[in-house]
Design a protein around this motif. Structure first.
Motif, mmCIF file in Angstrom:
data_model
loop_
_atom_site.group_PDB
_atom_site.id
_atom_site.type_symbol
_atom_site.label_atom_id
_atom_site.label_comp_id
_atom_site.label_asym_id
_atom_site.label_seq_id
_atom_site.Cartn_x
_atom_site.Cartn_y
_atom_site.Cartn_z
ATOM 1 N N ALA A 81 9.600 2.133 -1.262
ATOM 2 C CA ALA A 81 8.527 1.800 -0.315
ATOM 3 C C ALA A 81 8.697 0.388 0.233
ATOM 4 O O ALA A 81 8.568 0.151 1.443
ATOM 5 N N SER A 82 8.986 -0.570 -0.647
ATOM 6 C CA SER A 82 9.121 -1.957 -0.198
ATOM 7 C C SER A 82 10.341 -2.146 0.690
ATOM 8 O O SER A 82 10.284 -2.873 1.693
ATOM 9 N N LEU A 83 11.445 -1.496 0.337
ATOM 10 C CA LEU A 83 12.651 -1.637 1.157
ATOM 11 C C LEU A 83 12.436 -1.098 2.569
ATOM 12 O O LEU A 83 13.018 -1.604 3.528
ATOM 13 N N GLU A 84 11.593 -0.096 2.705
ATOM 14 C CA GLU A 84 11.276 0.405 4.045
ATOM 15 C C GLU A 84 10.554 -0.667 4.864
ATOM 16 O O GLU A 84 10.787 -0.800 6.075
ATOM 17 N N SER A 86 19.059 12.540 -6.430
ATOM 18 C CA SER A 86 19.653 11.530 -5.534
ATOM 19 C C SER A 86 18.650 10.465 -5.128
ATOM 20 O O SER A 86 18.897 9.699 -4.195
ATOM 21 N N TYR A 87 17.523 10.373 -5.845
ATOM 22 C CA TYR A 87 16.450 9.467 -5.435
ATOM 23 C C TYR A 87 16.917 8.019 -5.395
ATOM 24 O O TYR A 87 16.508 7.247 -4.533
ATOM 25 N N HIS A 88 17.787 7.632 -6.312
ATOM 26 C CA HIS A 88 18.245 6.236 -6.352
ATOM 27 C C HIS A 88 18.945 5.843 -5.055
ATOM 28 O O HIS A 88 18.982 4.659 -4.699
ATOM 29 N N ARG A 89 19.488 6.814 -4.342
ATOM 30 C CA ARG A 89 20.195 6.504 -3.105
ATOM 31 C C ARG A 89 19.248 6.111 -1.968
ATOM 32 O O ARG A 89 19.705 5.573 -0.953
ATOM 33 N N LEU A 90 17.963 6.363 -2.141
ATOM 34 C CA LEU A 90 17.007 5.915 -1.138
ATOM 35 C C LEU A 90 16.916 4.394 -1.097
ATOM 36 O O LEU A 90 16.422 3.819 -0.124
ATOM 37 N N ALA A 91 17.389 3.728 -2.151
ATOM 38 C CA ALA A 91 17.401 2.260 -2.194
ATOM 39 C C ALA A 91 18.745 1.676 -1.783
ATOM 40 O O ALA A 91 18.850 0.454 -1.603
ATOM 41 N N LYS A 104 0.823 -1.201 0.000
ATOM 42 C CA LYS A 104 0.000 0.000 0.000
ATOM 43 C C LYS A 104 0.862 1.258 0.000
ATOM 44 O O LYS A 104 0.508 2.284 -0.583
ATOM 45 N N LYS A 105 2.022 1.153 0.635
ATOM 46 C CA LYS A 105 2.935 2.292 0.665
ATOM 47 C C LYS A 105 3.478 2.610 -0.726
ATOM 48 O O LYS A 105 3.812 3.765 -1.026
ATOM 49 N N ALA A 106 3.555 1.608 -1.605
ATOM 50 C CA ALA A 106 4.021 1.871 -2.969
ATOM 51 C C ALA A 106 3.055 2.804 -3.687
ATOM 52 O O ALA A 106 3.468 3.716 -4.415
ATOM 53 N N VAL A 107 1.764 2.579 -3.486
ATOM 54 C CA VAL A 107 0.756 3.462 -4.084
ATOM 55 C C VAL A 107 0.963 4.885 -3.574
ATOM 56 O O VAL A 107 0.959 5.855 -4.343
ATOM 57 N N SER A 134 8.012 -4.788 -5.866
ATOM 58 C CA SER A 134 8.097 -3.423 -6.371
ATOM 59 C C SER A 134 7.261 -3.175 -7.615
ATOM 60 O O SER A 134 7.267 -2.064 -8.145
ATOM 61 N N GLY A 135 6.550 -4.180 -8.101
ATOM 62 C CA GLY A 135 5.671 -3.991 -9.244
ATOM 63 C C GLY A 135 6.290 -4.418 -10.556
ATOM 64 O O GLY A 135 7.517 -4.466 -10.705
ATOM 65 N N PRO A 136 5.455 -4.751 -11.550
ATOM 66 C CA PRO A 136 5.937 -5.309 -12.813
ATOM 67 C C PRO A 136 6.904 -4.366 -13.526
ATOM 68 O O PRO A 136 6.616 -3.189 -13.726
ATOM 69 N N GLY A 137 8.067 -4.903 -13.867
ATOM 70 C CA GLY A 137 9.046 -4.140 -14.620
ATOM 71 C C GLY A 137 9.773 -3.067 -13.840
ATOM 72 O O GLY A 137 10.445 -2.219 -14.434
ATOM 73 N N ALA A 138 9.681 -3.087 -12.514
ATOM 74 C CA ALA A 138 10.310 -2.039 -11.712
ATOM 75 C C ALA A 138 11.827 -2.064 -11.865
ATOM 76 O O ALA A 138 12.422 -3.053 -12.284
ATOM 77 N N ILE A 139 12.443 -0.964 -11.488
ATOM 78 C CA ILE A 139 13.885 -0.819 -11.626
ATOM 79 C C ILE A 139 14.612 -1.906 -10.833
ATOM 80 O O ILE A 139 14.152 -2.339 -9.775
#
Length: 422
Positions: free
Chosen positions: A313-316, A81-86, A51-54, A250-255
Motif C-alpha cells: 500500500a505504501s509503495l503505491e 507471488s504477493y512479495h512481487r507486488l513490492a 489509510k490504504k494500508a488498513v 508500513s507499520g511496526p515490525g513490517a516485512i
C-alpha cells in the motif's frame, strides 16, 4: 530560490503551493492532546499509517476468510507471488534492478542471513568494520557473527570513528583505517544515514573503498530508503537491507527489504529455504534446490501476507507521488525547519546534522544551560509534539514529505519556544 519567512502565513502559503499536499489526507494522524493538534515529526522512527494500508490488510483478512488455502493461487492478489507486488517499488527506491531486490524477513534477520553469505572469514581476513556509535542491533549482529566464527569482537570488530572531539564521520578516516587494516578486513557493515546524527554517508565512496581493499560491503539502509537517493546497482555493494516502518510507513515490525547485487548468482553462496526455490518447481517438494532468479533465491519461508500488505500500500503512494517530487519537497521542508531553528534558537539549539545531509532528519542538542535537554523534550511531548529522544542529549525530528506540512514545521518551532519558556 525561496527566501524563508518566520510567519504562519508564509508556512500556509508554502502548503497551498505544495504539489504533494493532497497526500496528507492519505494518512491517519495521532489524536489531539489537550486541545492541541498533533505535530508528528517522527517518521525516522515510525511512519504514520496510510489509510490504504488498513484497506489492504482488511482485503487479505477477507481473502483468508473466503478462500482459505486457495488464497495462495486464486485470490485477487495470489499469495504465492504477493512479495512481487513490492519488487518494482523497492527497485525504484533503491536504485536497483528488479531481480536484485526482495521483500523478506526483518532488518536484523536479513543482516544475519546476508552475512551468512558474504561474511566468509579466513585466518588472515576476518575483521568487520562498523561505525562508532552504530545502531545497537548492527553492533550486536556483527559481534555475534564474529563470535560464531571463533573471533573476539574486542579485537576483530573495528570502529570507523570521527576525529577526536567531533561527532561526524569523515570518509578519509575510513580510507586511512582500511590502509592500516584492509588486508585483515572481511566485511564493511555500514549505514546509509547514521541514525544518531542524521549524517548521510558517501555510500558510493564506501563501496569503492571496500572493493579496493578486497572487502565485502553491506549497507544498512534503515534511515536512507525512501529518504535519500540511492543507486545500489551502480554503487555495487554486495548486499543491503532496510526496514520499512520508518519512511516507508508500513507499520511496526513490517516485512523488510533486501538487495543482493546481480553479480552474485551461485546457490553455494547462501542459505536455502523452500521459498527461495524457483516458483515453478516449488510445490513439487523435491530435492535438489533450484534457486529462483536473483534476490528471490535468498528467501527462506513464505512471506507474512498481513505484514506485507501495508508495504504494498505504501509503495503505491510513493509511485503516485514520485521520488523526484518527494525529494524536492523534503529538501525544502527540512531546509525550512533548519532555518527556523537557526533564526529563533541561536545559542539555545545546536543542529548536529550537517547541512548537506540531504535527508529528512535533524538531530538537535539543547545548549541552553538554564534547561535540561530531557526537560525540553518532555515538555514537547506534553505539547503534542512527537519526535524522539536519543541518550544522552539528542532530540531527533524528521518531517516526512509524504504527509508533513510546512505548517507542521512552523508549529514545531512555536511549541519549542513554549518548551523553553515553561
Amino acid at each position: 530560490m525561496i527566501i524563508f519567512e518566520n510567519s504562519r502565513d508564509f508556512a500556509a502559503r508554502l502548503d497551498r503551493e505544495d504539489p504533494l499536499a493532497r497526500f496528507r489526507e492519505e494518512f491517519n494522524f495521532p489524536l489531539d492532546k489537550r486541545g492541541r493538534s498533533p505535530v508528528y515529526l517522527c517518521g525516522n522512527s515510525l511512519g504514520l499509517q496510510p489509510k490504504k494500508a488498513v484497506e489492504y490488510v482488511e482485503e487479505e483478512l477477507a481473502n483468508w476468510g473466503k478462500y482459505a488455502v486457495d488464497g495462495h493461487f486464486h485470490s485477487e492478489r495470489p499469495w504465492i507471488s504477493y512479495h512481487r507486488l513490492a519488487t518494482q517499488g523497492f527497485a525504484d527506491l533503491a536504485g536497483a534492478l528488479p531481480h536484485e531486490v526482495v521483500a523478506m524477513n526483518t532488518l536484523t534477520v536479513n543482516l544475519h542471513v546476508l552475512m551468512a553469505s558474504f561474511y566468509r572469514p579466513t585466518p588472515d581476513r576476518y575483521k568487520i568494520v562498523i561505525e562508532k556509535g552504530a545502531f545497537p542491533s548492527d553492533n550486536y549482529a556483527a559481534a555475534s557473527q564474529l563470535r560464531v566464527h571463533g573471533f573476539d569482537p574486542a579485537t576483530s570488530l573495528l570502529e570507523w570513528a570521527p576525529p577526536a572531539g567531533e561527532e561526524l564521520l569523515r570518509t578519509e578516516d575510513l580510507a586511512a583505517l582500511l590502509e592500516r587494516e584492509g588486508e585483515s578486513v572481511a566485511l564493511l557493515l555500514l549505514p546509509g544515514i547514521q541514525y544518531y546524527t542524521g549524517q548521510a554517508l558517501d555510500m558510493a565512496a564506501i563501496c569503492e573503498l571496500g572493493r579496493r581493499h578486497g572487502c565485502r560491503v553491506g549497507l544498512d539502509l534503515a534511515h536512507a530508503v525512501g529518504n535519500v537517493p540511492l543507486s545500489l546497482n551502480d554503487w555495487a555493494p554486495d548486499f543491503a537491507s532496510w526496514c520499512t516502518y520508518k519512511y516507508l510507513n508500513s507499520g511496526p515490525g513490517a516485512i523488510a527489504g533486501a538487495f543482493i547485487h546481480e553479480r552474485h548468482t551461485s546457490p553455494e553462496e547462501f542459505l536455502h529455504g523452500w521459498w527461495g526455490n524457483e516458483q515453478k518447481s516449488r510445490f513439487l517438494m523435491e530435492a535438489p534446490f533450484r534457486p529462483a532468479k536473483g534476490a528471490e533465491a535468498w528467501q527462506m519461508s513464505n512471506p507474512p501476507i498481513l505484514s506485507l500488505a501495508p508495504v504494498v500500500a505504501s509503495l503505491e503512494l510513493f509511485e503516485k507521488a514520485g521520488l523526484d517530487a518527494l525529494r524536492d519537497k523534503s529538501r525544502l521542508l527540512t531546509g525550512y525547519l533548519r532555518w527556523l531553528l537557526e533564526e529563533n534558537f541561536a545559542g539555545r539549539i545546536t543542529i548536529l546534522t550537517p547541512a548537506d545531509a540531504q535527508g529528512c532528519q535533524l538531530s538537535l542538542i539543547v545548549e541552553d544551560g538554564s534547561r535540561k535537554p530531557r526537560d525540553v523534550f518532555d515538555r514537547l511531548v506534553e505539547l503534542n509534539v512527537t519526535g524522539d529522544w536519543r541518550h544522552p542529549d539528542v532530540i531527533r525530528v524528521a518531517p516526512a514529505p509524504m504527509y508533513n506540512s510546512f505548517t507542521d514545521v512552523f508549529d514545531f518551532a512555536e511549541r519549542l519556544e513554549l518548551a523553553f519558556a515553561e
